[in-house]
Design a protein around this motif. Structure first.
Motif, short mmCIF file in Angstrom:
data_model
loop_
_atom_site.label_atom_id
_atom_site.label_comp_id
_atom_site.label_asym_id
_atom_site.label_seq_id
_atom_site.Cartn_x
_atom_site.Cartn_y
_atom_site.Cartn_z
N ASP A 114 0.83 -1.21 0.00
CA ASP A 114 0.00 0.00 0.00
C ASP A 114 0.87 1.26 0.00
OD1 ASP A 114 0.81 0.57 2.64
OD2 ASP A 114 -1.16 0.17 3.51
N SER A 115 0.23 2.41 0.01
CA SER A 115 0.94 3.69 -0.12
C SER A 115 1.86 3.97 1.07
CB SER A 115 -0.07 4.83 -0.28
OG SER A 115 -0.88 4.93 0.88
N LEU A 116 1.67 3.28 2.18
CA LEU A 116 2.53 3.46 3.35
C LEU A 116 3.57 2.35 3.49
CD1 LEU A 116 -0.16 4.62 5.94
CD2 LEU A 116 1.39 6.04 4.57
N GLY A 117 3.62 1.45 2.50
CA GLY A 117 4.62 0.40 2.50
C GLY A 117 4.22 -0.90 3.17
N TYR A 118 2.94 -1.05 3.54
CA TYR A 118 2.47 -2.26 4.20
C TYR A 118 1.97 -3.27 3.19
CZ TYR A 118 2.46 0.33 8.59
OH TYR A 118 2.82 1.06 9.69
N PRO A 119 2.32 -4.55 3.36
CA PRO A 119 1.67 -5.57 2.53
C PRO A 119 0.19 -5.62 2.91
CG PRO A 119 3.10 -6.59 4.18
CD PRO A 119 3.26 -5.11 4.31
N THR A 120 -0.66 -5.57 1.90
CA THR A 120 -2.10 -5.40 2.09
C THR A 120 -2.82 -6.25 1.05
OG1 THR A 120 -1.63 -3.13 2.78
CG2 THR A 120 -3.90 -3.60 2.18
N THR A 121 -4.07 -6.58 1.33
CA THR A 121 -4.91 -7.29 0.36
C THR A 121 -6.37 -7.00 0.66
OG1 THR A 121 -5.19 -9.39 -0.82
CG2 THR A 121 -5.16 -9.49 1.59
N GLY A 122 -7.27 -7.58 -0.14
CA GLY A 122 -8.70 -7.47 0.10
C GLY A 122 -9.21 -6.06 0.04
N VAL A 123 -9.85 -5.63 1.11
CA VAL A 123 -10.43 -4.29 1.21
C VAL A 123 -9.64 -3.54 2.28
CG1 VAL A 123 -12.60 -3.00 1.54
CG2 VAL A 123 -12.66 -5.27 0.55
N GLY A 124 -8.34 -3.35 1.99
CA GLY A 124 -7.47 -2.63 2.92
C GLY A 124 -7.03 -3.46 4.11
N PHE A 125 -6.90 -4.78 3.96
CA PHE A 125 -6.48 -5.65 5.05
C PHE A 125 -4.95 -5.65 5.14
CE2 PHE A 125 -10.19 -8.45 3.44
CZ PHE A 125 -11.13 -7.63 4.02
#
Length: 159
Positions: free
Chosen positions: A26-37
């Motif tokens: 994501d834009s903050l560098g976190y691995p993410t999936t789904g609906v912002g998980f």
């Protein structure tokens, strides 16, 4: 304008947050999936997350996150008081805001929450739009403020 008695929080969040079936950064560098998980810490390699999600899995995970958000909202007396004055559309908007910025972020909207308790919906919308949240996500904030002002789903929502 659409008005319903049942919650539309799942389609609302799917529309506002977007849906990703595979992990991404994501834009903050976190691995993410789904609906912002958020999946892991910032900077974690995406190669650690090699799976994809189905709509059923996303909806179940999303509903669980929403249930937790709603419970946290009810445990905050200022938010709980505001919710008691809201119809279902307005409750869904508050839940969307809490989902996006956290319940503590929503709790920072003291003037808007007080205006909700007074059912001064024009003031609620004004307070929502006069915030750093609105400056960060102006289109979403405008859509949410329009629903809060009118108490009805606007044509921009397609559910």
């Amino acid at each position: 304008m659409k008005q319903r008695n049942e919650s539309q929080i799942i389609p609302l969040l799917r529309q506002e947050e977007g849906i990703r079936y595979n992990p991404y950064i994501d834009s903050l560098g976190y691995p993410t999936t789904g609906v912002g998980f958020k999946l892991g810490p910032s900077g974690a390699p995406l190669s650690h997350y090699t799976f994809s999600l189905s709509d059923n899995t996303i909806n179940a995970w999303l509903q669980d996150n929403v249930n937790g958000t709603l419970a946290s909202m009810q445990s905050n007396s200022e938010i709980a008081t505001a919710l008691a004055h809201c119809n279902q559309e307005r409750k869904d908007i508050l839940t969307s805001m809490a989902y996006q910025m956290g319940v503590s972020g929503l709790a920072g909207f003291h003037c808007a929450l007080s205006a909700m308790a007074a059912e001064d919906w024009a003031e609620v919308a004004t307070q929502m739009l006069d915030s750093s949240w609105a400056r960060q996500t102006p289109e979403r904030a405008q859509r949410h403020a329009d629903v809060m002002r009118s108490g009805q789903w606007q044509p921009t929502y397609d559910f």
